[in-house]
Design an enzyme around this catalytic site. Sequence first.
Site, mmCIF file in Angstrom:
data_model
loop_
_atom_site.group_PDB
_atom_site.id
_atom_site.type_symbol
_atom_site.label_atom_id
_atom_site.label_comp_id
_atom_site.label_asym_id
_atom_site.label_seq_id
_atom_site.Cartn_x
_atom_site.Cartn_y
_atom_site.Cartn_z
ATOM 1 N N HIS A 149 0.869 -1.184 0.000
ATOM 2 C CA HIS A 149 0.000 0.000 0.000
ATOM 3 C C HIS A 149 0.903 1.229 0.000
ATOM 4 C CE1 HIS A 149 -2.935 -2.992 1.450
ATOM 5 N NE2 HIS A 149 -3.905 -2.113 1.275
ATOM 6 N N TRP A 178 -4.405 5.868 -0.272
ATOM 7 C CA TRP A 178 -5.826 6.160 -0.479
ATOM 8 C C TRP A 178 -6.049 7.600 -0.964
ATOM 9 C CZ3 TRP A 178 -3.990 2.863 3.261
ATOM 10 C CH2 TRP A 178 -4.565 1.595 3.336
ATOM 11 N N GLU A 194 -6.379 -4.613 -6.256
ATOM 12 C CA GLU A 194 -7.731 -4.011 -6.327
ATOM 13 C C GLU A 194 -7.772 -2.857 -7.322
ATOM 14 O OE1 GLU A 194 -8.757 -3.190 -2.198
ATOM 15 O OE2 GLU A 194 -8.611 -5.309 -1.658
ATOM 16 N N TRP A 218 -10.369 3.316 -4.848
ATOM 17 C CA TRP A 218 -9.973 3.853 -3.541
ATOM 18 C C TRP A 218 -8.477 4.131 -3.448
ATOM 19 C CZ3 TRP A 218 -13.321 -0.120 -4.489
ATOM 20 C CH2 TRP A 218 -12.801 -1.411 -4.509
ATOM 21 N N TYR A 233 -14.832 -9.425 -0.118
ATOM 22 C CA TYR A 233 -15.239 -9.413 1.291
ATOM 23 C C TYR A 233 -16.752 -9.549 1.364
ATOM 24 C CZ TYR A 233 -10.534 -8.064 2.551
ATOM 25 O OH TYR A 233 -9.175 -8.076 2.741
ATOM 26 N N GLU A 259 -7.357 -12.069 -1.483
ATOM 27 C CA GLU A 259 -7.801 -11.550 -0.171
ATOM 28 C C GLU A 259 -9.270 -11.877 -0.030
ATOM 29 O OE1 GLU A 259 -7.567 -7.329 0.912
ATOM 30 O OE2 GLU A 259 -5.621 -7.211 -0.072
ATOM 31 N N TRP A 291 -7.609 -11.741 5.407
ATOM 32 C CA TRP A 291 -6.939 -10.495 5.786
ATOM 33 C C TRP A 291 -6.635 -10.475 7.285
ATOM 34 C CZ3 TRP A 291 -3.888 -8.225 2.872
ATOM 35 C CH2 TRP A 291 -3.461 -6.909 3.114
ATOM 36 N N ARG A 292 -6.094 -9.411 7.775
ATOM 37 C CA ARG A 292 -5.375 -9.393 9.053
ATOM 38 C C ARG A 292 -6.284 -9.352 10.293
ATOM 39 N NH1 ARG A 292 -3.328 -4.342 10.959
ATOM 40 N NH2 ARG A 292 -4.791 -2.678 10.501
HETATM 41 C C1 BMA Z 1 -6.937 -2.520 5.245
HETATM 42 C C2 BMA Z 1 -7.144 -2.462 6.749
HETATM 43 C C3 BMA Z 1 -6.271 -1.370 7.280
HETATM 44 C C4 BMA Z 1 -4.821 -1.603 6.845
HETATM 45 C C5 BMA Z 1 -4.700 -1.819 5.355
HETATM 46 C C6 BMA Z 1 -3.307 -2.167 4.906
HETATM 47 O O1 BMA Z 1 -7.782 -3.448 4.661
HETATM 48 O O2 BMA Z 1 -6.788 -3.700 7.331
HETATM 49 O O3 BMA Z 1 -6.363 -1.353 8.691
HETATM 50 O O4 BMA Z 1 -4.020 -0.505 7.221
HETATM 51 O O5 BMA Z 1 -5.591 -2.836 4.973
HETATM 52 O O6 BMA Z 1 -2.839 -3.358 5.475
#
Ligand code: BMA
Length: 363
Positions: free
Chosen positions: A116, A127, A178, A183, A249, A284, A315-316
Amino acid sequence: MLLPVAGMLKAQSNLPADKNADPKTIALYHNLQKLRQKGIMFGHQDDLAYGVGWQYENGRSDVKDVTGDYPAVYGWELGRIEIDQPQNLDGVPFDLMKKFIREGYERGGVITISWHLNNPLTGKSAWDPAPGTVASVLPGAAKNELYKSWLDKVADFMLSLKDKNGDPIPVIFRPFHELNGSWFWWGKNHCPADELMQLYRFTETYLRDVKNVHNLLYAFNTDRFSSEAEYLERYPGDEYVDVIGFDIYQRGTDNAKFIDETGKSLTTLEKIATGKNKIPALTEFGYSGLPDPTWWTNVLLKAVQPHHISYMLAWRNAGKKTDGSEEFYIPYKGQASAGDFILFYKSKRTLFESDIAKEKLYR
Ligand code: BMA
């Protein structure tokens, strides 16, 4: 040895986008294709760094806390490496990230990295969709030198990833993800298709041919999409791509809609992958907060199990964020969907670390 012409062509077309890729990277490329017949590898972003309610505990992983096993694929993120920050945009120190990457790889796992990156024209975040950003980094334009200096830092990171024998650790690099959404500054409404393709090609050529980075497979990936034509609108070309994927998602409680949309998109993706000899993946996915206790077997598994894709990356597990919101995509111990995640783990279609370590993906 002299190969007949047809054999030569076949051998060539069976190499990844980087024709000079390191031997272990070439091995991974072939083994990812083969393994698709056995099952779908499960992956998780930032898995070894933190989970819900914990950070940087040696050997810990939310996937392991719940299933007893590690994921097969580990996702990591380079955002802010370009501005010399010691930590990425989610607070993960790059030196620790390297250690985690080595750990996952030495267990036999697969590493994929997203980026990113900040907006090089405005200095704001990924973004910030300022008009003209993509054009500004292309060769001859005002920010090309700056962008190259950013790629130098990505190259240094990738080249520093070495296994215990000193061999480069293969990575599936997933830049400009993406890209059919709007975005990010490289998104659809902020540049013509041709500029995005040039950006993708320039990035890859620079890393590979100028910086001599040869441990990368390249992933091209969109967000959700509705047709083959839409998927391929910004595709930079077969000679630049190894893995093709998309991100999706679930938002809201309509499970049937998610199963239908994900399933249809995977069918299209597999068709494209077969035609182009690429590796399809769900790059993802997630359902934030996992409010549905049977989401894993009743929704996700139903959507993916008919498909021969290489991997799916959840994802995280950010947990509580500074703004007070919560974000996680796989259960932690005691979370409502934890029991169902174990059933999902036990499915013959899903592959975790213990399934793939024996596959020796780097040989
Ligand atoms: C997004 C979220 C954010 C994160 C970004 C980059 O989808 O999880 O919190 O900063 O990814 O990992």
